[in-house]
Motif scaffolding. Structure first.
Motif, PDB file in Angstrom:
ATOM      1  N   SER A 199       0.813  -1.217   0.000  1.00 28.42           N
ATOM      2  CA  SER A 199       0.000   0.000   0.000  1.00 28.42           C
ATOM      3  C   SER A 199       0.847   1.267   0.000  1.00 28.42           C
ATOM      4  N   SER A 200       2.019   1.221   0.619  1.00 30.36           N
ATOM      5  CA  SER A 200       2.854   2.427   0.665  1.00 30.36           C
ATOM      6  C   SER A 200       3.325   2.809  -0.735  1.00 30.36           C
ATOM      7  N   LYS A 201       3.727   1.808  -1.524  1.00 28.94           N
ATOM      8  CA  LYS A 201       4.141   2.081  -2.900  1.00 28.94           C
ATOM      9  C   LYS A 201       2.949   2.527  -3.747  1.00 28.94           C
ATOM     10  N   ALA A 202       1.815   1.881  -3.554  1.00 33.26           N
ATOM     11  CA  ALA A 202       0.614   2.252  -4.302  1.00 33.26           C
ATOM     12  C   ALA A 202       0.243   3.705  -4.020  1.00 33.26           C
ATOM     13  N   GLN A 203       0.284   4.097  -2.755  1.00 39.47           N
ATOM     14  CA  GLN A 203      -0.041   5.476  -2.391  1.00 39.47           C
ATOM     15  C   GLN A 203       0.991   6.455  -2.943  1.00 39.47           C
ATOM     16  N   GLU A 204       2.258   6.041  -2.927  1.00 40.07           N
ATOM     17  CA  GLU A 204       3.322   6.912  -3.449  1.00 40.07           C
ATOM     18  C   GLU A 204       3.087   7.247  -4.917  1.00 40.07           C
ATOM     19  N   TYR A 205       2.796   6.224  -5.718  1.00 34.59           N
ATOM     20  CA  TYR A 205       2.587   6.464  -7.148  1.00 34.59           C
ATOM     21  C   TYR A 205       1.272   7.193  -7.405  1.00 34.59           C
ATOM     22  N   ALA A 206       0.268   6.929  -6.592  1.00 34.39           N
ATOM     23  CA  ALA A 206      -0.999   7.646  -6.744  1.00 34.39           C
ATOM     24  C   ALA A 206      -0.810   9.136  -6.457  1.00 34.39           C
ATOM     25  N   GLN A 227      -8.087  10.345  -7.299  1.00 34.26           N
ATOM     26  CA  GLN A 227      -8.592  10.401  -5.928  1.00 34.26           C
ATOM     27  C   GLN A 227      -9.342   9.120  -5.580  1.00 34.26           C
ATOM     28  N   ASP A 228     -10.075   8.590  -6.547  1.00 34.65           N
ATOM     29  CA  ASP A 228     -10.801   7.337  -6.320  1.00 34.65           C
ATOM     30  C   ASP A 228      -9.834   6.194  -6.028  1.00 34.65           C
ATOM     31  N   LEU A 229      -8.695   6.177  -6.740  1.00 34.91           N
ATOM     32  CA  LEU A 229      -7.688   5.151  -6.477  1.00 34.91           C
ATOM     33  C   LEU A 229      -7.141   5.276  -5.058  1.00 34.91           C
ATOM     34  N   LEU A 230      -6.859   6.505  -4.652  1.00 29.75           N
ATOM     35  CA  LEU A 230      -6.359   6.734  -3.291  1.00 29.75           C
ATOM     36  C   LEU A 230      -7.385   6.299  -2.249  1.00 29.75           C
ATOM     37  N   SER A 231      -8.641   6.592  -2.515  1.00 28.03           N
ATOM     38  CA  SER A 231      -9.708   6.197  -1.589  1.00 28.03           C
ATOM     39  C   SER A 231      -9.821   4.677  -1.512  1.00 28.03           C
ATOM     40  N   LEU A 232      -9.668   4.021  -2.667  1.00 27.14           N
ATOM     41  CA  LEU A 232      -9.726   2.561  -2.714  1.00 27.14           C
ATOM     42  C   LEU A 232      -8.630   1.951  -1.848  1.00 27.14           C
ATOM     43  N   ILE A 233      -7.414   2.468  -2.001  1.00 24.11           N
ATOM     44  CA  ILE A 233      -6.285   1.949  -1.229  1.00 24.11           C
ATOM     45  C   ILE A 233      -6.509   2.171   0.261  1.00 24.11           C
ATOM     46  N   SER A 234      -6.942   3.372   0.613  1.00 29.80           N
ATOM     47  CA  SER A 234      -7.161   3.702   2.025  1.00 29.80           C
ATOM     48  C   SER A 234      -8.269   2.846   2.629  1.00 29.80           C
ATOM     49  N   ALA A 235      -9.339   2.640   1.862  1.00 30.03           N
ATOM     50  CA  ALA A 235     -10.476   1.867   2.365  1.00 30.03           C
ATOM     51  C   ALA A 235     -10.080   0.419   2.624  1.00 30.03           C
ATOM     52  N   GLU A 236      -9.296  -0.159   1.716  1.00 29.35           N
ATOM     53  CA  GLU A 236      -8.921  -1.561   1.892  1.00 29.35           C
ATOM     54  C   GLU A 236      -7.849  -1.715   2.963  1.00 29.35           C
ATOM     55  N   ASP A 237      -7.029  -0.681   3.155  1.00 30.58           N
ATOM     56  CA  ASP A 237      -6.073  -0.712   4.264  1.00 30.58           C
ATOM     57  C   ASP A 237      -6.794  -0.682   5.605  1.00 30.58           C
ATOM     58  N   ALA A 238      -7.928   0.014   5.624  1.00 32.55           N
ATOM     59  CA  ALA A 238      -8.688   0.138   6.872  1.00 32.55           C
ATOM     60  C   ALA A 238      -9.412  -1.150   7.239  1.00 32.55           C
ATOM     61  N   HIS A 239      -9.518  -2.080   6.268  1.00 27.72           N
ATOM     62  CA  HIS A 239     -10.182  -3.364   6.518  1.00 27.72           C
ATOM     63  C   HIS A 239      -9.241  -4.485   6.113  1.00 27.72           C
ATOM     64  N   PRO A 240      -8.265  -4.801   6.939  1.00 30.23           N
ATOM     65  CA  PRO A 240      -7.276  -5.819   6.579  1.00 30.23           C
ATOM     66  C   PRO A 240      -7.905  -7.180   6.347  1.00 30.23           C
ATOM     67  N   VAL A 241      -7.168  -7.996   5.566  1.00 28.07           N
ATOM     68  CA  VAL A 241      -7.640  -9.343   5.237  1.00 28.07           C
ATOM     69  C   VAL A 241      -7.757 -10.183   6.500  1.00 28.07           C
TER      70      VAL A 241
END
Length: 242
Positions: A199-206, A227-241
């Motif tokens: 997620s850190s790399k995904a957020q960096e490139y976003a 922004q939608d991509l950033l929200s997607l990453i943040s939302a899934e980080d907030a709900h770990p597997v």
């Protein structure tokens, strides 16, 4: 193990190890080429792998005419085996683009880099959509979440990172005149790293994509998609597997 099967395995090892030992690689690939040519049962994928390695060999020797010949054959055989728009075919396009870029044939290189980016973007987005649907079904049935993944093996993930990062570095040099192309590659990298659960790399490139979109005053639609991509990453980080 047949000669062709053995050469296929060794070619894969050679591809991973690289072509630093040019003389040794050339001797081996000549033997492999002879074995493949005399075989009546050699699959298209093996032909593709052989020609890709020969193309890389001749690129290392700066014999670009011969390299182009082999990479064109790589693309042909990979297309026969997997299809023209498959990620396994994209490597041939990428290496051919690198030759054109080095020869300052920038229009041809640009066309091929765009094709490679589109192939990877389509694959990653389609894979994400499949995972998303499966995840919804699993949540409904079991109250659990699917683990995000790329659908790639380790070598393919490494190749995806290398190819897309290389294209992004090239696109950065023209981001003032063609920012959309740079952002497209960045968004593809975002999806790749998101599926790899980095997620850190995904957020960096976003954030890089968003900053460029704002700097170049691109449309609200483009900025909102990032922004939608950033929200997607943040939302899934907030709900770990689980």
């Amino acid at each position: 193990m047949s000669d062709v099967a053995e050469f296929t395995l060794n070619l894969q090892v050679l591809q991973v190890q690289g072509l630093g030992r040019i003389v040794q690689a050339e001797e081996y690939l000549c033997q492999a080429q002879w074995t493949v040519l005399k075989s009546t049962e050699c699959p298209y994928a093996t032909h593709s792998l052989l020609h890709r390695n020969l193309g890389l060999l001749y690129m290392a020797k700066e014999n670009y005419e011969e390299a182009r010949y082999h990479l064109a054959n790589d693309i042909y055989f990979a297309s026969c085996a997997f299809g023209t728009e498959d990620i396994r075919t994209s490597g041939g396009y990428f290496h051919l683009a690198n030759i054109f870029y080095g020869l300052k044939k920038l229009d041809r290189a640009d066309t091929l880099y765009t094709k490679v980016s589109e192939i990877w973007n389509k694959y990653l987005n389609n894979h994400y959509q499949v995972l998303s649907q499966a995840r919804i079904q699993q949540i409904d049935l079991l109250g659990k979440r699917f683990e995000t993944d790329t659908g790639l093996d380790e070598a393919q993930e490494a190749e995806a990172i290398r190819i897309l990062t290389s294209i992004w570095n090239i696109r950065e040099s023209t981001s003032d005149t063609a920012p959309q192309k740079t952002i497209f590659v960045l968004k593809t990298l975002v999806m790749l790293y998101h599926l790899m659960m980095n997620s850190s790399k995904a957020q960096e490139y976003a954030m890089r994509a968003l900053d460029l979109a704002r700097e170049q005053q691109l449309s609200d639609q483009e900025q909102n998609s990032i922004q939608d991509l950033l929200s997607l990453i943040s939302a899934e980080d907030a709900h770990p597997v689980t």
